[in-house]
Design an enzyme around this catalytic site. Structure first.
Site, PDB file in Angstrom:
ATOM      1  N   VAL A 147      87.452  49.231  73.127  1.00  0.00           N
ATOM      2  CA  VAL A 147      86.946  48.865  74.023  1.00  0.00           C
ATOM      3  C   VAL A 147      87.865  48.437  75.197  1.00  0.00           C
ATOM      4  O   VAL A 147      88.426  47.833  75.175  1.00  0.00           O
ATOM      5  CB  VAL A 147      85.644  47.779  73.792  1.00  0.00           C
ATOM      6  N   HIS A 202      89.881  42.296  76.883  1.00  0.00           N
ATOM      7  CA  HIS A 202      89.257  41.089  75.647  1.00  0.00           C
ATOM      8  C   HIS A 202      90.001  40.002  75.430  1.00  0.00           C
ATOM      9  O   HIS A 202      91.600  41.038  74.161  1.00  0.00           O
ATOM     10  CB  HIS A 202      88.444  41.828  75.104  1.00  0.00           C
ATOM     11  N   ILE A 244      80.659  41.561  66.992  1.00  0.00           N
ATOM     12  CA  ILE A 244      79.573  42.071  66.481  1.00  0.00           C
ATOM     13  C   ILE A 244      79.888  42.415  64.242  1.00  0.00           C
ATOM     14  O   ILE A 244      79.126  42.043  64.082  1.00  0.00           O
ATOM     15  CB  ILE A 244      78.917  43.706  67.374  1.00  0.00           C
ATOM     16  N   ARG A 287      80.449  36.197  70.161  1.00  0.00           N
ATOM     17  CA  ARG A 287      80.581  36.566  68.891  1.00  0.00           C
ATOM     18  C   ARG A 287      80.722  38.268  69.279  1.00  0.00           C
ATOM     19  O   ARG A 287      79.844  39.037  69.556  1.00  0.00           O
ATOM     20  CB  ARG A 287      79.707  36.307  68.170  1.00  0.00           C
TER      21      ARG A 287
HETATM   22  P1  DGP Z   1      89.463  46.107  70.435  1.00  0.00           P
HETATM   23  O1  DGP Z   1      90.118  47.344  68.879  1.00  0.00           O
HETATM   24  O2  DGP Z   1      89.966  45.003  70.129  1.00  0.00           O
HETATM   25  O3  DGP Z   1      89.024  46.979  70.757  1.00  0.00           O
HETATM   26  O4  DGP Z   1      87.976  45.643  69.531  1.00  0.00           O
HETATM   27  C1  DGP Z   1      86.938  45.822  69.983  1.00  0.00           C
HETATM   28  C2  DGP Z   1      85.892  44.673  69.054  1.00  0.00           C
HETATM   29  O5  DGP Z   1      85.163  44.553  69.858  1.00  0.00           O
HETATM   30  C3  DGP Z   1      85.913  44.731  67.398  1.00  0.00           C
HETATM   31  O6  DGP Z   1      86.399  43.877  66.923  1.00  0.00           O
HETATM   32  C4  DGP Z   1      84.360  44.881  67.553  1.00  0.00           C
HETATM   33  C5  DGP Z   1      83.882  44.586  68.504  1.00  0.00           C
HETATM   34  N1  DGP Z   1      82.582  45.004  68.996  1.00  0.00           N
HETATM   35  C6  DGP Z   1      82.398  46.363  69.292  1.00  0.00           C
HETATM   36  N2  DGP Z   1      80.838  46.373  70.330  1.00  0.00           N
HETATM   37  C7  DGP Z   1      79.964  45.412  70.410  1.00  0.00           C
HETATM   38  C8  DGP Z   1      79.041  44.896  70.405  1.00  0.00           C
HETATM   39  O7  DGP Z   1      78.552  45.759  71.286  1.00  0.00           O
HETATM   40  N3  DGP Z   1      78.749  43.883  70.924  1.00  0.00           N
HETATM   41  C9  DGP Z   1      79.799  42.786  70.329  1.00  0.00           C
HETATM   42  N4  DGP Z   1      79.936  41.191  70.195  1.00  0.00           N
HETATM   43  N5  DGP Z   1      81.350  42.844  70.077  1.00  0.00           N
HETATM   44  C10 DGP Z   1      80.926  44.417  69.705  1.00  0.00           C
END
Ligand code: DGP
Length: 122
Positions: free
Chosen positions: A102, A106, A36, A34
């Protein structure tokens, strides 16, 4: 293009267990968990376990088994979350113009409310 993977990115740390996650589904090559900061009632991220920066990197260098598994997991999560009837959106942001935060491939699975048009006009 040569891809440079940052092994210290947040999702690499999730894969090593350094950062916890709410796992939805895990297979040999793929992890779904999921987001965050959910943008919709259902917001799941699906990532390959291999070190791939973005979708075209993955499609070029991943094995057939990894690519098959990744795609099967996306579909399986949609079914597990009961999204077939109401629908869903898949998004994979890449690079600067894609506003990828990130740098580990994904796919976002978003659902659970009307999601509006795909893009707002610039
Ligand atoms: P993008 O902009 O497409 O690179 O989306 C990165 C997503 O990753 C964003 O929707 C928030 C999510 N995210 C960032 N850090 C974490 C984390 O530590 N845990 C989780 N579960 N999601 C994260």
């Amino acid at each position: 293009m040569a891809y440079t993977y940052d092994p210290k990115n947040i999702f690499a740390k999730i894969l090593t267990g350094e950062i916890p996650n709410k796992t939805v589904l895990e297979t040999e090559h793929t992890l779904a968990f999921r987001d965050i900061y959910p943008q919709a009632p259902v917001h799941v991220l699906v990532i390959p376990k291999g070190a791939y920066v973005c979708y075209d990197h993955f499609a070029q260098e991943a094995s057939d088994a990894e690519i098959l598994d990744f795609n099967r997991v996306i579909g399986e999560v949609c079914r597990m979350e009961g999204l077939e009837a109401g629908g869903y959106r898949l998004i994979s942001n890449a690079g600067r113009d894609g506003v990828q935060e990130v740098p580990h491939l994904h796919v976002h699975i978003l659902a659970g409310r009307p999601l509006g048009r795909m893009l707002e006009k610039a």
